[in-house]
Design an enzyme around this catalytic site. Structure first.
Site, PDB file in Angstrom:
ATOM      1  N   ARG A 186       0.918  -1.081   0.013  1.00  0.00           N
ATOM      2  CA  ARG A 186      -0.352  -0.288   0.260  1.00  0.00           C
ATOM      3  C   ARG A 186       0.906   1.253  -0.130  1.00  0.00           C
ATOM      4  NH1 ARG A 186      -4.458  -1.129   4.479  1.00  0.00           N
ATOM      5  NH2 ARG A 186      -4.201  -3.861   4.656  1.00  0.00           N
ATOM      6  N   LYS A 232       0.801 -19.429   6.207  1.00  0.00           N
ATOM      7  CA  LYS A 232      -0.176 -19.583   7.529  1.00  0.00           C
ATOM      8  C   LYS A 232      -0.234 -18.648   8.397  1.00  0.00           C
ATOM      9  CE  LYS A 232       2.368 -21.620  11.118  1.00  0.00           C
ATOM     10  NZ  LYS A 232       3.307 -20.464  12.152  1.00  0.00           N
ATOM     11  N   HIS A 271       6.113 -23.624   5.569  1.00  0.00           N
ATOM     12  CA  HIS A 271       7.694 -23.910   5.421  1.00  0.00           C
ATOM     13  C   HIS A 271       8.950 -25.309   6.013  1.00  0.00           C
ATOM     14  CE1 HIS A 271       8.660 -22.399   9.427  1.00  0.00           C
ATOM     15  NE2 HIS A 271       9.391 -22.843   9.076  1.00  0.00           N
ATOM     16  N   LYS A 312      11.823 -27.563   4.258  1.00  0.00           N
ATOM     17  CA  LYS A 312      12.966 -28.402   4.093  1.00  0.00           C
ATOM     18  C   LYS A 312      13.783 -29.437   4.432  1.00  0.00           C
ATOM     19  CE  LYS A 312      11.831 -25.715   9.106  1.00  0.00           C
ATOM     20  NZ  LYS A 312      13.112 -25.049   9.119  1.00  0.00           N
ATOM     21  N   ASP A 320       0.046 -22.221  16.291  1.00  0.00           N
ATOM     22  CA  ASP A 320       1.555 -21.352  16.029  1.00  0.00           C
ATOM     23  C   ASP A 320       2.010 -22.781  15.414  1.00  0.00           C
ATOM     24  OD1 ASP A 320       3.216 -19.509  14.647  1.00  0.00           O
ATOM     25  OD2 ASP A 320       4.644 -19.477  16.293  1.00  0.00           O
ATOM     26  N   HIS A 323       3.342 -27.450  11.086  1.00  0.00           N
ATOM     27  CA  HIS A 323       4.943 -27.961  11.063  1.00  0.00           C
ATOM     28  C   HIS A 323       4.965 -29.639  11.610  1.00  0.00           C
ATOM     29  CE1 HIS A 323       5.531 -24.109   9.807  1.00  0.00           C
ATOM     30  NE2 HIS A 323       5.997 -23.476  10.784  1.00  0.00           N
ATOM     31  N   LYS A 373       8.641 -21.986  23.362  1.00  0.00           N
ATOM     32  CA  LYS A 373       9.602 -21.006  23.363  1.00  0.00           C
ATOM     33  C   LYS A 373      10.515 -20.942  24.320  1.00  0.00           C
ATOM     34  CE  LYS A 373       7.523 -18.664  19.390  1.00  0.00           C
ATOM     35  NZ  LYS A 373       8.361 -18.990  18.110  1.00  0.00           N
TER      36      LYS A 373
HETATM   37  C1  BG6 Z   1       6.882 -20.458  12.165  1.00  0.00           C
HETATM   38  C2  BG6 Z   1       6.548 -20.070  13.873  1.00  0.00           C
HETATM   39  O1  BG6 Z   1       5.891 -20.556  11.146  1.00  0.00           O
HETATM   40  O2  BG6 Z   1       7.898 -21.516  12.425  1.00  0.00           O
HETATM   41  C3  BG6 Z   1       7.247 -19.603  14.592  1.00  0.00           C
HETATM   42  O3  BG6 Z   1       5.062 -18.770  13.410  1.00  0.00           O
HETATM   43  C4  BG6 Z   1       8.338 -20.354  14.625  1.00  0.00           C
HETATM   44  O4  BG6 Z   1       6.628 -18.435  16.497  1.00  0.00           O
HETATM   45  C5  BG6 Z   1       8.979 -21.293  13.152  1.00  0.00           C
HETATM   46  O5  BG6 Z   1      10.040 -19.986  15.330  1.00  0.00           O
HETATM   47  C6  BG6 Z   1       9.386 -21.767  13.185  1.00  0.00           C
HETATM   48  O6  BG6 Z   1      10.300 -22.505  12.306  1.00  0.00           O
HETATM   49  P1  BG6 Z   1      11.993 -22.365  12.217  1.00  0.00           P
HETATM   50  O7  BG6 Z   1      11.867 -22.893  10.603  1.00  0.00           O
HETATM   51  O8  BG6 Z   1      12.645 -21.386  12.583  1.00  0.00           O
HETATM   52  O9  BG6 Z   1      12.175 -23.836  12.672  1.00  0.00           O
END
Ligand code: BG6
Length: 518
Positions: free
Chosen positions: A68, A174, A204, A208, A261, A266, A362
């Protein structure tokens, strides 16, 4: 995704294998919504740079960044170029390279242009039309609440219509929904505008190498798969532990929490790779059908098997960390979980009675993502008259990060006159066997989207099945004001998570990695 290619003939390759090269992707224009966003800077641009350097982009490939705010082609390129230079100074960055190759960057940035538009305004999106022809990938690198509006507006502006020789695809990031109902609603809205084959829901983790390697390990070797079942496996542990806290992401994290999250996306992808039935091929539908069959067989989690925690102040690897509740954007009485552990049960012939434990958190003591398959104990009989009173069961660790490889824990005789056994490890490490090139994981995913291979993307039913499994925990937590159990930053998580395994007579693997003493 390419099927498994050349494989080294020895357990330890005598020379390092180079990455296999692919064919150039077809001509395409990539439109990124969220041109100034973090994702574009940190991950998409380095991934495109790597694809360009590897010669995988067509000579006519173009990127159009949409956002924007005012800007020009030059200012956008300069902004991204500066971030690329910053990567060279930060060996801990997701993308690290000691030096940016001027030719690659010049080649890529010369194909980038900026288009100022508010993507919630159809009239402004219509203006994009004149810039697009042929194949187009629209990448929603925007906040989740914009996914549906962007797609709906693209539809109304007539930009999602495919022609016989020209595709129109949309990549959706996501978080895909925040519970089962919202994921269903988002799927329904997207599917009103697009065909399922046009939607690339990204996770993502599937980009990997080590996650893709799970399939190579299982199905490229005859030795593991016969053991990969309830007769031989005691249980499986899936861990994604992070040392980082919520950092500056309080506003995103507060309504999200660790479960939403990380788990239905994942960690479920890791679970899918580890536990699905062998697909007949690596075609997208076959692989996603196999995942769906697995996900449907997972029982919805019992709230008593879902443990949540939140970190208090502590020290993580020597660094002082403030409590989650004292982080910017976080409520002082927040009940958002920064840690979650689950026990999942799968009702199918292969896995019945084999628990799958998952945890993610975390501000933990170590950074470690891995899947550990714990095999059943060997019978004692043979060692009954020897000093060996306890054998360590074998476990196979699929090391996702930071260690990349595979580790097999075995018992071996300790040298000496007595039959004493000790636990030792057989290891494969990526860096020993392969020539690794800097990679952020999005290279494969972008390339696959350009060539139309959706194997590593999530289908609507896969996502909904994962949300269905975790939904009871989310509902139970909402109704329970007591909030998560507290754990000190820099530890392995709350006591409740230890008890979850303890009551089954099991224990979590330590959060250690190569080079750690413990
Ligand atoms: C993200 C989350 O999708 O994946 C994050 O929102 C997280 O909170 C991250 O830290 C972890 O991904 P990676 O590739 O760093 O293990």
């Amino acid at each position: 995704m390419d099927p498994v290619g050349e494989v080294s003939s020895g357990a330890k390759a005598s020379h390092k294998l180079a990455a296999t090269a692919g064919a150039k992707a077809p001509p395409c224009i990539l439109v990124i919504f969220g041109a100034h966003g973090d994702l574009t800077k940190r991950l998409l641009t380095p991934a495109l740079y790597n694809l360009f350097g590897a010669g995988l982009l067509d000579d006519s490939f173009k990127v159009i960044g949409v956002d924007r705010v005012d800007g020009s082609d030059d200012s956008w390129r300069a902004e991204l170029g500066q971030t690329m230079q910053e990567f060279t100074k930060d060996p801990d960055a997701e993308f690290y390279t000691p030096q940016i190759n001027a030719e690659w960057w010049g080649g890529l940035s010369g194909r980038m242009s900026y288009y100022k538009a508010d993507f919630t305004d159809i009239a402004q999106l219509e203006g994009l039309k004149g810039h697009l022809s042929g194949n187009v990938v629209f990448y929603c690198a925007v906040a989740a609440r914009f996914f549906a509006p962007v797609v709906e507006n693209l539809g109304k502006a007539g930009l999602t219509q495919e022609a016989e020789n020209a595709y129109r695809r949309v990549v959706v990031e996501k978080p895909f929904g925040s519970d089962l109902a919202s994921a269903r609603e988002l799927n329904a809205r997207l599917l009103k505008v697009l065909d399922e084959s046009q939607i690339y829901r990204i996770d993502h983790f599937l980009g990997k190498e080590t996650v893709q390697n799970i399939l190579a390990m299982r199905f490229g070797n005859g030795v593991f798969e016969p053991l990969w079942r309830r007769e031989f496996v005691d249980h499986v542990q899936i861990t994604a532990a992070e040392t980082v806290g919520v950092e500056g992401r309080g506003a995103f994290y507060e309504p999200t929490g660790a479960l939403r999250d990380m788990i239905p996306n994942h960690l479920f992808q890791l679970l899918g790779m580890v536990a699905m039935e062998p697909p007949n091929s690596f075609s997208a539908e076959t692989v996603r059908n196999a995942k769906e069959a697995l996900f449907e067989a997972i029982r919805s989690v019992e709230p008593g098997n879902a443990i949540r925690g939140q970190y208090t102040a502590g020290k993580v690897q020597g660094r002082d960390v403030a409590a989650y509740r004292d982080s910017p954007g976080v409520a002082k009485d927040s009940v958002t979980e920064t840690y979650v552990a689950l026990k999942l049960e799968i009702d199918n012939w292969r896995w019945s009675g084999v628990p799958f434990y998952m945890r993610t958190g975390k501000s933990m003591t170590g950074r470690l993502t891995e899947v550990v398959v714990h095999f059943k104990q060997a019978p004692y009989a043979m060692f009954a008259d020897t000093p060996v009173d306890k054998l360590s069961p074998n476990n196979l660790t699929l090391n996702i990060q930071p260690t990349q490889g595979v580790t097999l824990g075995i018992s071996a005789k300790i040298p000496g006159p007595k039959m004493d056994l000790g636990g030792v490890e057989m290891k494969f490490r990526y860096e020993d066997a392969f020539n690794l090139t800097p990679n952020v994981g999005y290279e494969t995913l972008l390339y696959d989207c350009f060539i139309g291979d959706a194997t590593l993307f999530q289908r609507a039913d896969n996502i909904e099945a994962a949300w269905r499994v975790v939904d009871p925990a989310l509902k139970a937590w909402e109704a329970d004001p007591s909030g998560p159990e507290l754990y000190e930053a820099g530890t392995a998580g709350p006591k409740g998570a230890e008890d979850l395994l303890g009551r089954d007579g099991r224990a979590w693997m330590p959060l250690r990695q190569d080079g750690d003493e413990s």
